[in-house]
Design a protein around this motif. Structure first.
Motif, PDB file in Angstrom:
ATOM      1  N   PHE A 101      22.937  15.839  22.632  1.00 59.79           N
ATOM      2  CA  PHE A 101      23.233  16.701  21.494  1.00 59.79           C
ATOM      3  C   PHE A 101      22.157  17.776  21.352  1.00 59.79           C
ATOM      4  CE2 PHE A 101      25.794  13.073  20.922  1.00 59.79           C
ATOM      5  CZ  PHE A 101      26.873  13.436  20.126  1.00 59.79           C
ATOM      6  N   LYS A 102      22.490  18.819  20.638  1.00 53.87           N
ATOM      7  CA  LYS A 102      21.586  19.957  20.517  1.00 53.87           C
ATOM      8  C   LYS A 102      21.598  20.494  19.093  1.00 53.87           C
ATOM      9  CE  LYS A 102      25.197  23.267  21.772  1.00 53.87           C
ATOM     10  NZ  LYS A 102      25.632  24.314  22.721  1.00 53.87           N
ATOM     11  N   ASN A 103      20.763  21.503  18.874  1.00 51.42           N
ATOM     12  CA  ASN A 103      20.769  22.221  17.607  1.00 51.42           C
ATOM     13  C   ASN A 103      21.987  23.133  17.579  1.00 51.42           C
ATOM     14  OD1 ASN A 103      18.269  21.018  17.232  1.00 51.42           O
ATOM     15  ND2 ASN A 103      17.194  22.750  18.147  1.00 51.42           N
ATOM     16  N   ALA A 104      22.781  23.048  16.534  1.00 52.58           N
ATOM     17  CA  ALA A 104      24.023  23.828  16.447  1.00 52.58           C
ATOM     18  C   ALA A 104      23.866  24.949  15.428  1.00 52.58           C
ATOM     19  CB  ALA A 104      25.189  22.926  16.056  1.00 52.58           C
ATOM     20  N   HIS A 105      24.503  26.066  15.716  1.00 51.88           N
ATOM     21  CA  HIS A 105      24.406  27.249  14.873  1.00 51.88           C
ATOM     22  C   HIS A 105      25.788  27.598  14.318  1.00 51.88           C
ATOM     23  CE1 HIS A 105      20.502  27.795  16.864  1.00 51.88           C
ATOM     24  NE2 HIS A 105      21.149  27.518  17.981  1.00 51.88           N
ATOM     25  N   TYR A 130      21.659  26.589  10.572  1.00 55.30           N
ATOM     26  CA  TYR A 130      21.087  25.845  11.698  1.00 55.30           C
ATOM     27  C   TYR A 130      21.095  24.358  11.350  1.00 55.30           C
ATOM     28  CZ  TYR A 130      17.177  23.989  14.524  1.00 55.30           C
ATOM     29  OH  TYR A 130      16.374  23.243  15.353  1.00 55.30           O
ATOM     30  N   LYS A 131      21.680  23.530  12.225  1.00 56.93           N
ATOM     31  CA  LYS A 131      21.710  22.082  12.012  1.00 56.93           C
ATOM     32  C   LYS A 131      21.197  21.382  13.262  1.00 56.93           C
ATOM     33  CE  LYS A 131      25.171  20.193   9.752  1.00 56.93           C
ATOM     34  NZ  LYS A 131      26.547  19.799   9.328  1.00 56.93           N
ATOM     35  N   ASN A 132      20.294  20.445  13.067  1.00 55.23           N
ATOM     36  CA  ASN A 132      19.681  19.724  14.171  1.00 55.23           C
ATOM     37  C   ASN A 132      20.402  18.398  14.395  1.00 55.23           C
ATOM     38  OD1 ASN A 132      18.031  18.651  16.112  1.00 55.23           O
ATOM     39  ND2 ASN A 132      16.366  18.161  14.723  1.00 55.23           N
TER      40      ASN A 132
END
Length: 463
Positions: A365-369, A339-341
């Motif tokens: 932008f969003k939190n990417a998985h 998980y990257k913010n």
């Protein structure tokens, strides 16, 4: 007689709103990017090593993994990357290809048994250098949006060249980002593995874009405008990482690791992107133009003026949860979730340009998985490996084809104190690229399909 006017621009011209270079939001994502370079064993299993450890590249995901190694090991990896680009712009597709060869990883784990009668019976010191991302690429495209943004020549201001005939675009990038990591880990009663590491990040990135517009006025005269933008960035940063792996039993283990944001305290920028006044005395040094016939078309090039800038950047933190099933010495299956913010990416500057970039990180932008799955099966001294990887795009408006997805395969042979591993990794995604990087310009982006394959070979020695 109809004329062709050539307008050769050696810096970004007054039309910086139409900049075709990467903006600061794009750069923030680029410098956060991690292509998971590592040992061939690690790459063959798509990097799913967060709950496994034992591999030199594994402690880049979870620093607790170094203490899994019962012997000291050293490895180095050679890697060849091939990227095929398919760039579609208004129905016209241009294919191009880039190759890059490097030493993608080199490091070691020093494993020690405790000299004391303690529940902490083994500890390890680890160090590793690896490529994080390489930026050696080039692509080009051409097509016609029907619009003409560079529509006036300084020597022919009475005419407006508003009839767009063609746009030609070339993008060349260079450089790489890398990590030097040093860590410590220990094991408690052969069940709990804990570790921490310090990471030193470094990157250099250069980009040259060339945008040529061919436009006509209502009398059939042609304006050939060339815009060349050249920029270069370099910086050094630091991050910390900590994690653990817990063996529930011989068959099942799980892990958790956290890496802090990377703090780049000084990023140096040098570029020819500048807003300037045509009445400025330097104007004649920056531009060259001439009237020429269609049969004798040439561009006049003159000197370049570069501007320097220094700024601070914080890239996202990373949280990785992992689990693995181990079937004795026969094989294993492992999975990592990361998980990257990206919305937490920040430029620590008060300049209006950086303030707007930070606002865009919050809104766009969003939190990417990301999910990595790997498996390995052993047949005497031979090992067969495979994996799958998926990484979500950090852009809120991303389409499914914009996500990175792919697979990996590999072989390994154990000679005893030496191991040799091979890996093949394939990834694909779509990456829209705006030639005119401005909300005021209604031109479709290039649909850029990126098809990347990597072949890596690793030699590992154990003591």
């Amino acid at each position: 007689m109809k004329r062709i006017l050539t307008f050769a621009i050696l810096i970004a011209s007054t039309f910086t709103a139409f900049s075709q270079s990467l903006n600061y939001n794009d750069l923030g994502v680029l410098f956060s990017k991690d292509d998971n370079y590592g040992t061939a064993r690690y790459e063959a299993m798509s990097g799913a090593f967060g709950a496994l450890g034992g591999d030199i590249s594994a402690f880049g995901i979870n620093p607790a993994g170094s203490a899994v190694a019962k012997k000291s090991i050293f490895s180095a990896t050679l890697n060849n990357r091939n990227t095929e680009f398919s760039a579609n712009y208004y129905g016209n597709t241009v294919n191009s290809e880039s190759d890059f060869f490097n030493i993608s990883q080199a490091g070691g784990i020093l494993s020690f048994d405790s000299a004391y009668n303690s529940d902490w019976n083994r500890f390890a010191l680890s160090f590793n250098y690896r490529i994080k991302s390489d930026f050696e690429n080039a692509f080009s495209t051409r097509g016609n949006s029907g619009q003409a943004l560079f529509n006036e020549h300084p020597d022919d201001t009475s005419n407006q060249f508003n009839n767009g005939q063609e746009q030609r675009f070339t993008n060349t990038t260079r450089g790489e980002s890398s990590i030097l990591e040093m860590g410590f880990s220990a094991v408690h009663q052969n069940k709990l593995f804990a570790g921490a590491s310090l990471k030193f990040h470094s990157f250099s990135f250069g980009q040259i874009t060339r945008l040529r517009e061919i436009n006509q006025d209502n009398s059939g005269n042609t304006l050939d405008a060339l815009n060349i933008q050249d920029s270069y960035f370099e910086g050094n940063g630091i991050s910390l990482s900590a994690g653990f792996i817990y063996k529930v039993n011989q068959a099942f283990r799980f892990g958790l690791a956290y890496e802090t944001p990377t703090w780049y305290t000084e990023v140096f920028e040098e570029s020819n992107l500048d807003v300037f006044d045509p009445n400025d005395a330097r104007y004649d040094d920056w531009l060259g133009y001439t009237d020429i016939s269609a049969s004798n078309q040439t561009d006049i090039n003159s000197g370049e003026v570069f501007n320097a800038n220094v700024f601070k950047l914080r890239t996202p933190s990373r949280l990785t949860a992992s689990a693995a099933l181990v079937f004795g010495k026969q094989g294993l299956i492992s999975a990592d979730y990361t998980y990257k913010n990206y919305s937490g990416t920040k430029y620590q500057e008060n300049d209006e340009v950086f303030i707007n970039a930070n606002q865009n990180f919050n809104t766009d932008f969003k939190n990417a998985h990301a999910i990595n799955i790997g498996t390995e099966w052993r047949f005497d001294k031979m090992s067969i490996r495979g994996g799958y990887h998926f990484e979500e795009s950090p852009f809120k408006n991303a389409l499914d084809r914009d996500h990175v997805k792919g697979y990996s395969l590999g072989l390994g042979y154990n000679f005893g104190s030496m191991k040799f591993d091979l890996a093949y990794k394939k990834s694909e995604n779509n990456s829209p690229y705006n030639i005119y990087n401005s909300p005021n310009v209604n031109v479709n982006p290039i649909e850029l399909n990126n098809n990347t394959s990597r072949i890596s070979g690793t030699i590992t020695f154990s003591l």
